[in-house]
Design an enzyme around this catalytic site. Sequence first.
Site, short mmCIF file in Angstrom:
data_model
loop_
_atom_site.label_atom_id
_atom_site.label_comp_id
_atom_site.label_asym_id
_atom_site.label_seq_id
_atom_site.Cartn_x
_atom_site.Cartn_y
_atom_site.Cartn_z
N HIS A 109 9.23 0.09 8.56
CA HIS A 109 8.68 -1.24 8.81
C HIS A 109 8.87 -2.20 7.62
O HIS A 109 9.40 -3.29 7.75
CB HIS A 109 7.17 -1.14 9.09
CG HIS A 109 6.76 -0.11 10.08
ND1 HIS A 109 6.82 -0.29 11.45
CD2 HIS A 109 6.26 1.14 9.89
CE1 HIS A 109 6.39 0.80 12.05
NE2 HIS A 109 6.03 1.67 11.16
N ASP B 190 6.88 1.43 2.36
CA ASP B 190 6.72 0.49 1.26
C ASP B 190 7.69 0.85 0.12
O ASP B 190 8.30 -0.03 -0.50
CB ASP B 190 5.30 0.54 0.68
CG ASP B 190 4.21 0.38 1.71
OD1 ASP B 190 4.02 1.31 2.51
OD2 ASP B 190 3.55 -0.66 1.72
N ASP C 66 0.88 -1.19 0.00
CA ASP C 66 0.00 0.00 0.00
C ASP C 66 0.91 1.23 0.00
O ASP C 66 0.89 2.05 0.92
CB ASP C 66 -0.95 0.00 1.21
CG ASP C 66 -0.22 0.03 2.55
OD1 ASP C 66 -0.81 0.56 3.52
OD2 ASP C 66 0.94 -0.42 2.65
O1 RIB Z 1 1.96 -0.18 10.74
C1 RIB Z 1 2.94 -0.08 9.75
C2 RIB Z 1 2.43 -0.54 8.43
O2 RIB Z 1 1.28 0.23 8.07
C3 RIB Z 1 3.43 -0.33 7.28
O3 RIB Z 1 3.26 -1.33 6.31
C4 RIB Z 1 3.04 1.00 6.74
O4 RIB Z 1 3.39 1.15 5.36
C5 RIB Z 1 1.55 0.96 6.87
O5 RIB Z 1 1.03 0.24 5.77
CA CA Z 2 2.83 -0.69 4.03
#
Ligand code: RIB
Ligand code: CA
Length: 320
Positions: free
Chosen positions: A250, A17, A12
Amino acid sequence: MSERRQLIIDCDTGTDDAVALMLAALHPALDLIGVTTVFGNAPLEATTINSISTLDLVGRGEIPVHAGLARPIVRSAFPSQRRFTADSADDPHGTWLPIERSDRPAASTKAVEWLIETYRAATQPITLMPIGPLSNIAAAVALEPKFAEWVPQLIIMGGGHEVGNETPSAEFNIWADPEAAASVFAAGFRDVLLVPLDATHKALVTRADCTALEALGTPAGIGAAACIQKRVAGYEYSQKMVVPESAPVHDALCVAALVEPSIVTTRRHHVAVEVSGELTVGRTVIDTHGRGRKEPNAAIAFNADARRFVAMLLETFAAK
Ligand code: RIB
Ligand code: CA
């Protein structure tokens, strides 16, 4: 990792990302064969264009991007209003990435159909890496009963045991489509690595790291620095981390863990998802002490090596 590992990322695309896509597209150990997109950090149109723009930025415009679900599989929208408004100072993503926007179209085949047909025809193992809401994966499982059997490895960014971010109970990816997440964790995928906030919050990237990335002078270094600096600004506003002027990235940690599994520390537990309760919807219930008497269904990362993670970003982005 000896031969190049084939990989599909379902995302997303927001700022973390984007760094994950850059790392997957440029790391010599990986072969990113395609990208599927889903609603989440931004509406589907934006997450799709952001994904295409990221791949074009780093010279990998040949990698197809297939658009997927624009909303959760059961609900018509998020379980409640989001914690922050889009494009506010609090938003570590923004609707549009801080990179040049591409006008390359998405592939004509929709994400769920492409995922099913790609795994049906696969002749070598392809890791599937969902780093957004799990709506596309749940739809593929519902459409093709053999899909979970065909996927040799699933690496998910999502969830949290001691940490939530969208609510006190829940992490955004799982919270955004809790029914989808519940069905994915119950689908019987044979090799699941879950990378929750407990791990990603230990792999923080600092403003100084961004300066080093930018100094590489490469499209990836400059682009990753811009994305991560936007994250640091958003986190400084309302989610200050234990390391000053830093933010978790993340999704990119999932890619790093595929290349170097020892970059995260894992334990096997059973994980399920709460789909009800105003305070609890979207919570990953991780049975750390076997109280539920169910067999573990995932390796769950509880720690990560921040310096090895940043070193991989710097090394990989130095080249392109
Ligand atoms: O909570 C972190 C996640 O939520 C990550 O993948 C960030 O891109 C959002 O999608
Ligand atoms: Ca994400």
